[in-house]
Scaffold this motif. Structure first.
Motif, mmCIF file in Angstrom:
data_model
loop_
_atom_site.group_PDB
_atom_site.id
_atom_site.type_symbol
_atom_site.label_atom_id
_atom_site.label_comp_id
_atom_site.label_asym_id
_atom_site.label_seq_id
_atom_site.Cartn_x
_atom_site.Cartn_y
_atom_site.Cartn_z
ATOM 1 N N SER A 10 0.780 -1.168 -0.011
ATOM 2 C CA SER A 10 -0.216 -0.031 -0.033
ATOM 3 C C SER A 10 0.939 1.338 0.093
ATOM 4 C CB SER A 10 -0.984 0.107 1.028
ATOM 5 O OG SER A 10 -0.035 0.209 2.439
ATOM 6 N N ILE A 11 2.249 0.952 0.184
ATOM 7 C CA ILE A 11 2.989 2.077 0.419
ATOM 8 C C ILE A 11 2.920 3.355 -0.723
ATOM 9 C CG2 ILE A 11 5.177 1.121 -0.681
ATOM 10 C CD1 ILE A 11 6.823 2.839 1.283
ATOM 11 N N SER A 12 2.686 2.875 -2.160
ATOM 12 C CA SER A 12 2.431 3.476 -3.269
ATOM 13 C C SER A 12 1.383 4.549 -3.219
ATOM 14 C CB SER A 12 2.374 2.796 -4.693
ATOM 15 O OG SER A 12 1.429 2.055 -4.585
ATOM 16 N N SER A 13 0.180 4.168 -2.196
ATOM 17 C CA SER A 13 -0.744 5.055 -2.262
ATOM 18 C C SER A 13 -0.815 5.859 -1.034
ATOM 19 C CB SER A 13 -2.156 4.232 -2.328
ATOM 20 O OG SER A 13 -2.134 3.226 -0.966
ATOM 21 N N LEU A 14 0.081 6.022 -0.177
ATOM 22 C CA LEU A 14 0.267 6.964 0.869
ATOM 23 C C LEU A 14 0.804 8.315 0.572
ATOM 24 C CD1 LEU A 14 2.076 4.514 3.598
ATOM 25 C CD2 LEU A 14 -0.149 5.067 3.389
ATOM 26 N N PRO A 15 0.093 9.353 1.246
ATOM 27 C CA PRO A 15 0.544 10.511 0.708
ATOM 28 C C PRO A 15 1.974 11.140 1.120
ATOM 29 C CG PRO A 15 -1.029 10.637 2.580
ATOM 30 C CD PRO A 15 -0.834 9.193 2.080
ATOM 31 N N PHE A 16 2.208 10.345 1.969
ATOM 32 C CA PHE A 16 3.926 10.562 2.624
ATOM 33 C C PHE A 16 4.928 9.376 2.067
ATOM 34 C CE2 PHE A 16 0.843 9.990 6.059
ATOM 35 C CZ PHE A 16 1.325 8.383 6.251
ATOM 36 N N LYS A 17 4.375 8.767 0.889
ATOM 37 C CA LYS A 17 5.207 7.829 0.415
ATOM 38 C C LYS A 17 6.718 8.284 0.237
ATOM 39 C CE LYS A 17 5.442 7.927 -3.943
ATOM 40 N NZ LYS A 17 4.946 7.816 -5.390
ATOM 41 N N ASP A 18 7.016 9.429 -0.351
ATOM 42 C CA ASP A 18 8.235 9.870 -0.624
ATOM 43 C C ASP A 18 9.118 10.011 0.631
ATOM 44 O OD1 ASP A 18 7.946 9.830 -3.127
ATOM 45 O OD2 ASP A 18 7.180 11.865 -3.504
ATOM 46 N N PHE A 38 -8.498 8.561 10.464
ATOM 47 C CA PHE A 38 -7.765 8.949 11.478
ATOM 48 C C PHE A 38 -6.649 9.974 11.041
ATOM 49 C CE2 PHE A 38 -8.647 4.484 12.927
ATOM 50 C CZ PHE A 38 -9.358 4.805 13.753
ATOM 51 N N ASP A 39 -6.702 11.155 11.927
ATOM 52 C CA ASP A 39 -6.286 12.030 11.475
ATOM 53 C C ASP A 39 -4.534 11.807 11.944
ATOM 54 O OD1 ASP A 39 -8.010 14.338 10.629
ATOM 55 O OD2 ASP A 39 -8.759 13.334 12.481
ATOM 56 N N VAL A 40 -4.456 11.249 13.186
ATOM 57 C CA VAL A 40 -3.278 10.944 13.986
ATOM 58 C C VAL A 40 -3.101 9.547 14.204
ATOM 59 C CG1 VAL A 40 -1.741 11.637 15.882
ATOM 60 C CG2 VAL A 40 -3.049 13.463 14.698
ATOM 61 N N VAL A 41 -1.848 9.100 13.926
ATOM 62 C CA VAL A 41 -1.532 7.785 14.373
ATOM 63 C C VAL A 41 -0.339 8.072 15.403
ATOM 64 C CG1 VAL A 41 -0.452 5.423 13.913
ATOM 65 C CG2 VAL A 41 -2.466 6.581 12.388
ATOM 66 N N ILE A 42 -0.490 7.417 16.512
ATOM 67 C CA ILE A 42 0.867 7.210 17.568
ATOM 68 C C ILE A 42 1.024 5.685 17.714
ATOM 69 C CG2 ILE A 42 1.604 7.519 20.199
ATOM 70 C CD1 ILE A 42 -0.749 9.963 19.974
ATOM 71 N N LEU A 50 -0.998 3.082 8.860
ATOM 72 C CA LEU A 50 -1.037 4.297 8.067
ATOM 73 C C LEU A 50 -1.863 4.496 7.098
ATOM 74 C CD1 LEU A 50 3.098 4.821 8.338
ATOM 75 C CD2 LEU A 50 1.137 5.292 9.998
ATOM 76 N N VAL A 51 -2.637 3.283 6.535
ATOM 77 C CA VAL A 51 -3.300 3.368 5.358
ATOM 78 C C VAL A 51 -4.786 4.156 5.836
ATOM 79 C CG1 VAL A 51 -2.553 1.189 4.655
ATOM 80 C CG2 VAL A 51 -4.534 0.973 6.068
ATOM 81 N N HIS A 52 -4.993 4.408 6.980
ATOM 82 C CA HIS A 52 -6.068 4.959 7.422
ATOM 83 C C HIS A 52 -6.542 6.492 7.282
ATOM 84 C CE1 HIS A 52 -7.432 0.897 8.661
ATOM 85 N NE2 HIS A 52 -6.439 1.083 9.548
ATOM 86 N N GLY A 53 -5.856 6.937 6.430
ATOM 87 C CA GLY A 53 -5.967 8.315 5.945
ATOM 88 C C GLY A 53 -5.070 9.482 6.848
ATOM 89 N N CYS A 54 -4.283 8.821 7.669
ATOM 90 C CA CYS A 54 -3.632 9.930 8.747
ATOM 91 C C CYS A 54 -2.724 10.893 7.930
ATOM 92 C CB CYS A 54 -2.762 8.970 9.724
ATOM 93 S SG CYS A 54 -1.516 8.335 9.028
ATOM 94 N N ARG A 55 -2.619 11.977 8.721
ATOM 95 C CA ARG A 55 -1.671 13.158 8.269
ATOM 96 C C ARG A 55 -0.429 13.343 9.212
ATOM 97 N NH1 ARG A 55 -6.222 17.656 7.984
ATOM 98 N NH2 ARG A 55 -6.778 16.576 10.202
ATOM 99 N N GLN A 56 -0.559 12.706 10.224
ATOM 100 C CA GLN A 56 0.637 12.942 11.195
ATOM 101 C C GLN A 56 0.862 11.404 11.970
ATOM 102 O OE1 GLN A 56 0.480 15.713 14.595
ATOM 103 N NE2 GLN A 56 2.695 16.245 14.026
#
Length: 823
Positions: A213-221, A482-486, A502-508
């Motif tokens: 799923s890494i290719s679809s993550l917004p922070f892939k790079d 989820f906005d934040v994952v800890i 991390l695939v649940h849409g988190c931003r941080q």
């Protein structure tokens, strides 16, 4: 690595998962067993593997390195399942039906209910025409995976008999005689097959899907490069502000390094790494993070003119507020009809908290409530955070303590967190015991339960889950991201496991852990050799990603912390005031805060165990505990003593000897466990049994400095190390420890008979003046207090001089402008 496009994915099954199943289900079980015992075969299979790098140029390189290593781990789990002492017996089953879909054969197999109850979805099983027996060479067998338990007395299985996929870069199956024969049996009606459960693949399948799923993550790079610079966006534009009362509260209750970690989170960096050495208040920092994340608001807002800072009007006095409120809301003197209407979950400004009838008041400026997912690799690590939150709560925007609405989802929750577990909350809602007072929810069928689970996940401010369970189907049905994952204990998880939540849409993402404590558990020695056990935290740290370290430890006596601080944390650890205590057993030098007993025992390896035992160390430790408990009865009245060893068989033999010597109740007062079993825990006294004793043969995994670090940092008051100094000094870190012990006069060589060492006469020689220790400590604390006060005075003086200099500079500038004379 490109996924084979020829796979026609069913809507409910992701394409990566189909690829995983085709590869694994085609494997030859007996070939895997042979390879596990044949070093040459192992070397051949690992020749094409590549080591995990700190950074990756693109997704193809990332998958090309990680995917083969993950499959090595799958193979190791299968082989371990074969070696498991508790493995199930072969069972006979009858084929009820068999259909071919997407290249797989879906089999309905009739089995006894006993067997059916012992298997679960995603268990790997072995199907065979004949039961495997010694001297018999089976020729018709194949792997299958449990899809679900089917109807009564049946199992729904999925198998792949088209051939074996031997090359990952070319997903075409190669013909196999055993699979062709299995194909013929599956086509025949009313055929019988033997079935054997091997292992569960649920967790590693979720890791595999997350990896792809890494290719679809917004922070892939960012993940590939391990650099924040590769992620677009100005951090200043994304920064959030915590309300002043909340921030004041956090500053007064946390130390500076903990506050710095929280401030880093408010900067809204996409990834924030927090390193928590032993006893530095890692859980307390996570609770502070939750307070800040849930109650902060953007420092800037988006408008037509671009980004602008959020402006707040001056705070009014309470009397003026009441005046304004009365004018705006005349009904405040009476009853507002709207007050009679209960707030609905999710209404702006009102959010339910806990399981009680009280709303969580949210700052009206904030139109969106952050949704947080907290994960950990294990159930025990997860429940430790949940328990602490339930006991202490977190702080709201006014700095007041409250309990947010939380849910703990997953298997095996601790009984003390049962009230916030998903299953319990579902049952409560089904029984009609919910906040809204609404009656029973439907009939309690599967659809009703699923709907309730989704509503609980959506409503909760914080969801707690293990890393693996965050990849379960429950999360895919949510209406909110989820906005934040800890992620706690992030250094104890392999990288693919860390990707699951991390695939649940988190931003941080917050990664909290300690790379110099225990690493992730990886069964495959081959995968381990190529770096598969390296956590995402450790990889980022090695690549130079900034890490916030918690620096003040509140667990260990300074004589314990001095060595790990110097050896593993660059001398950065500081001691909190509360750890500087003198304990009664310090009256004997050998029971002081730190001591090394050098004994030359004999290491043995029980047949077929792979583990090690040192019975002379066991004898010595039993005598030591007996003497400690007789001099200080309080130690045997409560579980304050731990005995720790790196080897499971040493632990097994220690428990047996303690029961034989002190009775069955000894289990309740002496905690005997492996180093791995003690991760994250603490005791007053820890006795560490090193086990290894040999001449130049090495010390095995005792040489893992992370295991050493955990072992010697479990104690609050005393850590007593028992081992062969000459053997341990083959390793650099252990050599440094023995040298440190000798330099601090905390070392002694012990010879047989051990009972003579613990005789009253000999211990009398090692007595120290406890009263003098207390006086020295008090004197040291006084000196420290004076130094701190002087530092404050110097700091004030420096600030005053700087302010005066600024005043003079300003005055001079005015003088120049006003035409003052030089006189």
């Amino acid at each position: 690595m490109a996924i084979d496009k020829s796979v026609a994915a069913a809507p409910s099954t992701p394409a990566p998962l189909l690829r995983f199943q085709r590869i694994v289900l085609g494997w030859d079980y007996l070939q895997l067993i042979r390879e596990s015992t044949n070093k040459n075969a192992r070397g051949e299979s690992s020749s094409k593997l590549k080591r995990v790098k700190s950074t990756f140029k693109d997704v193809d390189e990332y998958l090309g390195i990680f995917e083969p290593l993950l499959f090595e781990e799958v193979k190791a789990q299968i082989v371990q399942g074969n070696d498991d002492e508790d493995k199930m017996d072969w069972q006979k089953g009858a084929i009820v039906s068999c259909n071919e879909t997407d290249g797989f054969h879906k089999v309905s197999l009739a089995v006894l209910d006993e067997f059916r109850e012992d298997v679960s979805e995603n268990d790997l099983v072995l199907l065979s025409k004949n039961k495997f027996e010694e001297g018999v060479a089976p020729d018709t067998y194949a792997f299958a995976m449990v899809e679900h338990r089917g109807g009564r007395e049946t199992l729904a299985l999925r198998t792949f008999v088209a051939g074996e996929i031997k090359r990952l870069d070319k997903a075409d199956p190669e013909p196999s005689q055993r699979l062709l024969k299995m194909h013929s049996i599956l086509k025949a009606t009313e055929s019988f097959l033997w079935i054997l459960k091997i292992c569960s693949l649920s967790t590693i399948m979720r890791e595999y899907v997350a990896l792809h799923s890494i290719s679809s993550l917004p922070f892939k790079d960012l993940i590939l490069s391990a650099s924040e610079m590769s992620h677009n966006g100005n951090r200043e534009d994304r920064a959030w502000n915590a309300p002043r009362p909340l921030m004041d509260n956090l500053v007064s209750n946390l130390n500076q390094s903990q506050v710095d970690a929280i401030q880093a989170g408010l900067s809204r960096s996409t990834f924030v790494l927090i390193q928590g050495p032993p006893g530095t208040g890692k859980t307390q920092t996570i609770l502070g993070l939750l307070s800040a994340v849930l109650h902060s608001s953007p420092g800037r807002v988006q408008s037509k003119g671009g980004l602008s800072a959020v402006k707040h009007m001056p705070e009014l006095q309470i009397e003026e507020k009441y005046c304004h409120w009365k004018k705006a809301s005349p009904w405040m003197c009476g009853v507002n009809p709207r007050d009679l209407i209960m707030p609905v979950d999710g209404d702006d400004g009102f959010y339910p908290t806990g399981n009680e009838l009280k709303p969580e008041i949210v700052n009206s400026n904030r139109k969106y409530r952050v949704h947080v997912l907290v994960c950990a690799p294990s159930n025990s690590a997860l429940d430790e955070i949940v328990l602490r939150l339930l006991h202490t709560g977190i702080h709201d925007e006014n700095g007041h303590i409250y309990n947010p609405k939380i849910v703990r989802i997953g298997l095996k929750p601790h009984h003390l967190v049962q009230a916030v577990s998903m299953d319990y909350l579902v049952e409560q809602k089904l029984a009609g015991v919910d906040r809204t007072g609404v009656g029973k929810h439907g009939s309690g069928g599967a659809a009703d339960r699923d709907r309730i689970r989704v509503s609980i996940l959506d409503e909760a401010a914080i969801v707690f889950s293990t890393l693996s369970f965050s990849g379960s189907s429950h999360f895919s049905r949510m209406n909110r991201v989820f906005d934040v994952v800890i992620i706690d204990e992030a250094a104890q998880a392999v990288e693919p496991a860390t990707l699951i939540p991390l695939v649940h849409g988190c931003r941080q993402v917050f990664l909290v852990g300690d790379p110099v404590q225990l690493p992730a558990t990886v069964i495959s020695t081959t995968a381990q050799r190529f770096g598969y056990a390296t956590s995402l935290f450790k990889r980022f740290q090695e690549a130079g990603f900034p890490v916030r370290m918690l620096k003040i430890q509140y667990r260990m006596h300074p004589e314990i912390s001095i060595f790990p601080s110097k050896e593993f944390y660059g001398g950065a650890l500081e001691d909190g005031e509360t750890v500087k205590r003198v304990r009664p057993w310090y009256a004997h030098r050998c029971f002081g805060p730190f001591f090394f007993f050098d004994i030359d025992g004999v290491e043995t390896q029980p047949l077929g165990s792979g583990s090690w035992v040192n019975e002379e160390e066991i004898e010595f430790i039993v005598l030591m505990y007996h003497k400690l408990a007789s001099y200080h009865p309080e130690l045997s009245a409560s579980p304050q003593v731990a005995v720790i060893s790196p080897y499971s068989y040493q632990v097994k033999f220690l428990r047996k000897q303690f029961r034989a010597t002190f009775g069955e109740q000894s289990d309740q007062v002496v905690d005997i466990n492996t180093v791995d079993g003690f991760q994250g825990r603490e005791k007053d006294i820890a006795i560490f049994s090193c086990v290894r004793s040999n001449d130049g043969k090495g010390i095995g995994f005792v040489s893992d400095f992370r295991r050493m670090n955990v072992g010697i940092t479990r104690a609050k008051s005393s850590v007593l190390v028992v081992g062969s100094a000459s053997t341990l000094m083959q390793d650099e870190h252990w050599s440094n420890l023995v040298t440190s012990a000798k330099e601090r006069n905390c070392y002694t060589k012990v010879t047989k008979p051990y009972a003579a060492f613990f005789s009253d006469d000999n211990l009398k020689k090692m007595q120290v003046d406890l009263a003098q220790q207390k006086r020295d400590l008090k004197k040291a604390q006084t000196v420290n207090a004076v130094h701190e006060e002087m530092a404050k005075i110097e700091n004030v003086a420096v600030n005053n001089s700087e302010e005066n200099a600024e005043d003079v500079q300003d005055y001079g500038m005015e003088g120049d402008g006003g035409g003052f004379d030089e006189d």
